[in-house]
Scaffold this active site. Structure first.
Site, PDB file in Angstrom:
ATOM      1  N   HIS A 144       0.818  -1.211   0.000  1.00 23.58           N
ATOM      2  CA  HIS A 144       0.000   0.000   0.000  1.00 23.58           C
ATOM      3  C   HIS A 144       0.859   1.271   0.000  1.00 23.58           C
ATOM      4  CE1 HIS A 144       0.502  -0.086   4.517  1.00 23.58           C
ATOM      5  NE2 HIS A 144       0.489   1.237   4.349  1.00 23.58           N
ATOM      6  N   ASP A 174       0.523  -7.639   1.758  1.00 25.40           N
ATOM      7  CA  ASP A 174       0.873  -6.215   1.840  1.00 25.40           C
ATOM      8  C   ASP A 174       2.391  -6.017   1.798  1.00 25.40           C
ATOM      9  OD1 ASP A 174       0.555  -3.519   1.921  1.00 25.40           O
ATOM     10  OD2 ASP A 174      -0.128  -3.408   4.012  1.00 25.40           O
ATOM     11  N   SER A 241       4.690   2.644   7.856  1.00 24.39           N
ATOM     12  CA  SER A 241       4.351   1.530   6.982  1.00 24.39           C
ATOM     13  C   SER A 241       5.554   1.127   6.141  1.00 24.39           C
ATOM     14  CB  SER A 241       3.186   1.917   6.067  1.00 24.39           C
ATOM     15  OG  SER A 241       2.020   2.124   6.819  1.00 24.39           O
TER      16      SER A 241
END
Length: 291
Positions: A144, A174, A241
């Site tokens: 993402h 992910d 992230s």
């Protein structure tokens, strides 16, 4: 004429033994008693017999294992003969390797923060980690973070900016792999598969809300039994992230991907095994040997 009788010397006193040519018979008056002659012959016979039996015994049990012994009190004077070494000497047990020594947090940061990068895509940013896979240095991050961009911008701790090519993606886990081309030998992290255990100390090293290369500490709280996701208590925030989750030796055991903002100390990381699986898919395979 007068008969002449030849002169004969008188015989010795006692019977005269008959004359026998050659060696005198056993027991004759040779100067040695008969018992001594017979004893000498008997002793020689015994020595030959013992030596023959010892030779046969050595052939049966093996000459390298035969060591003469004597009953207690009958050992001859002088040092005992040295014992021969066994044919197969015992092998000394191999000591297990020492357990790895945990590194304190300051060393974790000092040794490994230079392998963390910032990834820019448009107006957003995330984190990534340089890892060594085979002979290639790759950047691991979240899917993402790169989104649908085939190319992203990568900034290293030295302030150098590179164009990063998105080499592979795994939306289900992910994860994404980015590769850059540089003549520099950039620092990198080591991936440690299967090291996550509940209760162990972990560190998150990333760029939360634009604060570059921030270190936070926590423990593994839970491991998902279905997909291996690692729940931990090291604080992360938007911008973290794609940052690496490290164990206490500074090795990557996961990639941070989510945080529950309504709850304190509840973050999720994808395990290192999924990282290795994606790297194996995107790394060039060695050429097959020519027959």
């Amino acid at each position: 004429m007068r008969n002449h009788t030849p002169y004969r010397p008188p015989s010795p006193v006692g019977p005269h033994p008959p004359h026998v040519s050659g060696n005198p018979p056993l027991g004759a008056d040779t100067g040695f008693p008969a018992w001594l002659v017979y004893g000498f012959l008997f002793s020689g016979f015994c020595v030959v017999t013992v030596l023959t039996n010892l030779d046969q015994l050595g052939q049966v049990i093996g000459a390298d294992q035969f060591v003469a012994t004597w009953p207690k009190g009958d050992r001859p004077a002088g040092p005992a003969p040295p014992a021969l070494p066994p044919a197969n000497p015992p092998v000394a047990p191999v000591a297990p390797p020492p357990a790895p020594v945990p590194q304190p947090p300051d060393q974790i940061y000092q040794h490994h923060n230079r392998a963390v990068v910032v990834i820019y895509t448009g107006n957003s940013q995330g984190s990534g980690a340089l890892i060594r896979h085979g002979n290639t240095t790759l950047i691991i991050t979240n899917d993402h973070v790169v989104d649908d961009n085939p190319v992203v911008r990568v900034e290293t701790v030295q302030g150098l900016t590179y164009e990063g090519l998105v080499r592979g993606r795994d939306p289900d886990r992910d994860l994404a792999i980015v590769e850059i081309t540089t003549p520099l030998n950039l620092p990198s992290l080591t991936v440690q598969v299967g090291d996550a255990t509940i209760g162990q100390t972990v560190y998150a090293l990333g760029n939360p809300i634009g604060l570059d290369r921030t270190l936070t500490q926590g423990i593994v709280s839970r491991i998902d039994p279905d997909n291996g996701d690692i729940q931990h208590s090291a604080a992360i925030a938007p911008g973290s992230s794609g940052s690496p989750l490290l164990n206490d030796q500074g090795r990557v055991i996961g990639v941070n991907k989510a945080v529950f903002t309504r709850f304190d100390d509840l973050a999720i990381a994808t395990p290192a095994q999924d990282v290795v699986n994606l790297c194996d898919r995107v790394s060039p395979k060695p050429a097959a040997p020519t027959p």
